[in-house]
Design an enzyme around this catalytic site. Sequence first.
Site, PDB file in Angstrom:
ATOM      1  CG  ASP A 164       3.687 -42.760   1.493  1.00  0.00           C
ATOM      2  OD1 ASP A 164       4.301 -43.799   1.217  1.00  0.00           O
ATOM      3  OD2 ASP A 164       3.331 -42.465   2.661  1.00  0.00           O
ATOM      4  CG  ASP A 216       6.724 -46.357   7.468  1.00  0.00           C
ATOM      5  OD1 ASP A 216       7.107 -46.391   6.278  1.00  0.00           O
ATOM      6  OD2 ASP A 216       5.673 -45.801   7.825  1.00  0.00           O
TER       7      ASP A 216
HETATM    8  C1  GLA Z   1       4.017 -44.116   5.051  1.00  0.00           C
HETATM    9  C2  GLA Z   1       5.426 -43.544   4.917  1.00  0.00           C
HETATM   10  C3  GLA Z   1       5.790 -42.808   6.194  1.00  0.00           C
HETATM   11  C4  GLA Z   1       4.781 -41.702   6.444  1.00  0.00           C
HETATM   12  C5  GLA Z   1       3.383 -42.279   6.500  1.00  0.00           C
HETATM   13  C6  GLA Z   1       2.311 -41.213   6.571  1.00  0.00           C
HETATM   14  O1  GLA Z   1       3.947 -45.105   6.029  1.00  0.00           O
HETATM   15  O2  GLA Z   1       6.350 -44.568   4.664  1.00  0.00           O
HETATM   16  O3  GLA Z   1       7.097 -42.268   6.104  1.00  0.00           O
HETATM   17  O4  GLA Z   1       4.888 -40.740   5.438  1.00  0.00           O
HETATM   18  O5  GLA Z   1       3.105 -43.078   5.360  1.00  0.00           O
HETATM   19  O6  GLA Z   1       1.026 -41.748   6.573  1.00  0.00           O
END
Ligand code: GLA
Length: 559
Positions: A164, A216
């Site tokens: 991430d 996301d």
């Molecule tokens: C980010 C990523 C998500 C998830 C969250 C976890 O937003 O894009 O897919 O992994 O972190 O905190």
Amino acid sequence: MRSLAFALATTMFAACGGSSDPPGEVDDDFPLPLATGLSPTPPMGWNSWNKFACNINATFVKSIADAMVASGMKDAGYQYINIDDCWSVEGAARAADGSLQADAVRFPQGIAAVADYVHGLGLKLGIYGDRGAETCGHRAGSEGFEAQDAMTFASWGVDYVKWDNCASKPELIQQQYQLMRDELEASGRPMVFSVCAWSFYEWAIRAGHLQRTTTDIRDTWIAAAGSTDSGSIMTSLKTNRGFAAYGGPNHWNDPDMLEVGNSDNGIGPVTATEYQSHFSLWAITAAPLIAGNDLRSMTDTTKAILTNAEIIAINQDALGLQGVQLRDAEQSVWTKPLNENGARAVVLFNEGAVVADITVTFTDIGLAGGSAKVRDLQAHADLGTFRNSYTASVPSHATATLKVIGSEPPRPRGTAFLSELTPIYAANGLGPVERDLSNGGADPGDGVPIKIGGTTYAKGLGMSAPSAAIYRLGGKCTRFTASVGLDATSSGGAGTVRFQAFADGDMLFDSATMTGNASMSVDVSLVGKRRLKLLVTNAEDGSALDRASWGDAKVECEP
Ligand code: GLA
């Protein structure tokens, strides 16, 4: 985005359609062997984040792994059990020796014990980390600990690492993802590397086995009006489509994980019809299929969507092409060639509010025209043989997911301009790949005569990076020639691009970065080759003026 549609329908070749090669000539373009590497087809698995966020522990993860087997998901091809954020200690704490540590309350025996359990079921384990100081869930990030953390994951038996982008320095993004890729490789344990940097970066196709192209996803069809969060199933689908030319084996574009089935459990208002469309569109765009629902309590409908073997087969097809939307419209046709002569996957998608007829014209999906067999992959039923096109009545937000088997376009004969051939695949940054014109705007035929440096070309292809086109050769061609450069008129002297040509996976030509009015000649051998792929990339900068032309692009072939 328009791709093949109009240009193909108007060619001489398509007009004489229905013809394949003359009798006696073997149609030998497919099948191709599966690529090598850790992820020759899009990864399939499950991830904890979309439904469970930080509510995870070892017992729960094991119960999901059990359900992966019991539900038939494993048999359908899903193999990764991916633990997302919040498996480690809250706060940025590491163990005394500096290593990452699992939360001792929720993972009392550590991650290695979970990995053993998952491996015992014939599945693989994935873990999550972050390139910055902290994960998005405020656990320790890996900045400065890359080598140690890669070794820790390897020692635990991890098979997949999602990386991430939280609490991180923007200027180190490329360097840190590449460093983690290198450290994972150096650990000696094969681990799929999932780059989760929330938007597309060209370097990421060489850093990860998959690269997130979107913010996301959320369990909603479209973003709620007035919401500051633009995440939704449609947002992810539409953002991801522009990068089709870059997707492929071991570097899949990732529009984020599946939400299929999550509303069954009261989280969101997405319907089963919409989940079917979500799944079919992820499948045809060669997206990773990472389920995000509770596998222990799936409805029969959810299970049927996620385990549909015929739709999974188009996602896992060994050609590894990312399906394209032929034209950006409320009723649209999505397509990609499959690794079988004359076979195309097709999704007819109705984004509109009322039922509508949607037609796929066979020449628009790179076939020769004439007759083709159509199979409905949702209903598992052969629909019959149709001439030139097939029309389905598609309800609002629904899809018809089809396999069409017709004839490949005839191979080129003699000296043939590519602009007069039917590509079996075309993806383009803006509108369709243009024939005998530069790429103008989103409409077909809206360019101007091709001009590279000071020379104007009557024949050629106009592209807008990122762009790819694939032509069949049938093993009967000897030579490909063209003059390449930024289109002097359409790019107006700005832009940076890189032209590449491949045949059967081998790179034949690489222009390196080109700017301004530079031009280069291409003259390469095609002897024995079955397919020619032309690729134009943005040369890392994603400029909107990357209008790239292939002047006089032609192949010389047996008569
Ligand atoms: C980010 C990523 C998500 C998830 C969250 C976890 O937003 O894009 O897919 O992994 O972190 O905190």
